[in-house]
Each structure stands twice: as structure tokens, then as C-alpha cells.
Design a protein around this motif. Structure first.
Motif, short mmCIF file in Angstrom:
data_model
loop_
_atom_site.label_atom_id
_atom_site.label_comp_id
_atom_site.label_asym_id
_atom_site.label_seq_id
_atom_site.Cartn_x
_atom_site.Cartn_y
_atom_site.Cartn_z
N ASP A 101 46.06 55.07 34.04
CA ASP A 101 45.24 56.50 33.95
C ASP A 101 43.76 56.40 34.55
N ARG A 102 43.42 55.49 35.07
CA ARG A 102 42.06 55.27 35.67
C ARG A 102 42.04 55.49 37.07
N GLY A 103 42.92 55.71 37.70
CA GLY A 103 43.06 55.94 39.18
C GLY A 103 44.19 56.03 39.82
N GLN A 104 44.34 56.95 40.81
CA GLN A 104 45.53 56.91 41.82
C GLN A 104 45.81 55.48 42.30
N PHE A 105 45.03 55.30 43.04
CA PHE A 105 45.00 53.84 43.88
C PHE A 105 45.54 52.71 42.85
N VAL A 106 44.72 52.56 41.87
CA VAL A 106 45.22 51.39 41.03
C VAL A 106 46.50 51.62 40.09
N ARG A 107 46.94 52.95 40.01
CA ARG A 107 48.22 52.98 39.45
C ARG A 107 49.34 52.87 40.47
N GLU A 108 49.12 53.36 41.59
CA GLU A 108 50.25 52.71 42.62
C GLU A 108 50.33 51.46 42.72
N MET B 35 37.83 55.25 37.50
CA MET B 35 37.05 54.01 37.87
C MET B 35 36.65 54.53 39.22
N THR B 36 35.54 53.71 39.63
CA THR B 36 35.04 54.12 41.13
C THR B 36 36.27 53.51 42.19
N PRO B 37 35.90 53.86 43.46
CA PRO B 37 36.89 52.99 44.17
C PRO B 37 36.86 51.71 44.26
N GLU B 38 35.62 50.99 44.18
CA GLU B 38 35.37 49.76 44.41
C GLU B 38 36.27 49.08 43.09
N ASP B 39 35.84 49.52 42.13
CA ASP B 39 36.60 48.92 40.86
C ASP B 39 38.26 49.06 40.97
N GLN B 40 38.75 50.25 41.24
CA GLN B 40 40.20 50.21 41.52
C GLN B 40 40.66 49.10 42.58
N ARG B 41 40.10 49.01 43.81
CA ARG B 41 40.33 48.02 44.72
C ARG B 41 40.56 46.54 44.07
N LEU B 42 39.49 46.22 43.13
CA LEU B 42 39.32 44.99 42.59
C LEU B 42 40.38 44.83 41.49
#
Length: 143
Positions: A69-76, A36-43
Motif C-alpha cells: 500500500d506504499r506505492g504502485q511501483f513497489v506493489r508491482e 513512499m518516494t520514488p527513490e524509496d520504492q526503487r530501493l
């Protein structure tokens, strides 16, 4: 007609002659999860924390399994939210069990307040793109 043949063309695997599950992978429609994009991960991280306030550990559990599995930020963020809300569910259970003593009502109220306050703090941090570590959390799900 045998497996893999389409009616009318006589070719195995359909009009293109491909075998199902051949060398291209498990099937023609499988695609690994895209980052995902960083904005989507933040959302999604923000929504996971808010969902934890509203639905206890169910929302972070679903978010963890769907988004990990869509990004490290959202995973954490989904991992720490899941750990925190499992811990709060255990605290709620302790409050229910001890409610006949009278102290359980105070425990339930305290857990409710802590869950809301820390959930809002985590959602704000996620929305700003920062990592957040909940206090008072047992680590059930590791990295």
C-alpha cells in the motif's frame, strides 16, 4: 473508576475529555500507510528481488504484505517477485521429489541458476526504475 477515566482528573477519556475510538477513527495513534518516494520504492523493490534470491519466497511475501500500500511501483515489483519465487519453490519441490531418479538433482540446479539470474535481472531493472516481468512464472497473486 469506569472505562475511559483517568485517575485524578475525573474526566472521561483522560485530561482532554476524548472518548477512545471516537469520531476520529479507531484510535488516536492510527495513521494510514504513507506513500513512499520514488527513490524509496526503487530501493525496496530492489531489496525484494535480492531477498528472493537469498530467502526464496519468504522475503517477497513479507515485502508484499508490508509494502503493497506504499506505492504502485513497489506493489508491482513485490507481486511479481512473490509469484516468481512461489513458482521456483514449487520447482524445487518437484526436484526434491524426483531426486531419487537422478533428474531431480538437475532440476534443483537449474532452478537455482534460473532464480539467481532472473533475480539479478529484476533487481537491476527495479534499481533503474523499470518494471520487470519474470519469465516462467505462474500468476498466483493478481493485481
Amino acid at each position: 473508576m469506569t472505562y475511559g477515566q483517568q485517575p485524578g482528573n475525573g474526566q472521561p477519556g483522560g485530561p482532554w475529555g476524548q472518548q477512545p475510538g471516537g469520531p476520529q477513527g479507531p484510535g488516536p495513534y492510527y495513521q494510514p500507510p504513507q506513500p513512499m518516494t520514488p527513490e524509496d520504492q526503487r530501493l525496496w523493490a530492489t531489496l525484494t528481488h535480492v531477498g528472493g534470491i537469498l530467502f526464496n519466497f519468504i522475503a517477497p511475501l513479507v515485502a508484499y504484505f508490508v509494502l503493497r500500500d506504499r506505492g504502485q511501483f513497489v506493489r508491482e515489483h513485490t507481486r511479481v517477485a512473490l509469484n516468481f519465487h512461489i513458482t521456483m519453490a514449487i520447482a524445487y519441490a518437484v526436484g526434491v521429489v524426483t531426486s531419487w531418479l537422478g533428474i531431480g538433482v538437475l532440476i534443483i540446479f537449474g532452478v537455482w541458476v534460473v532464480s539467481i539470474v532472473f533475480g539479478i535481472m529484476a533487481a537491476v531493472a527495479a534499481n533503474q526504475g523499470r518494471f520487470y516481468r519474470y519469465p516462467l512464472t505462474i500468476e498466483f497473486v493478481k493485481n
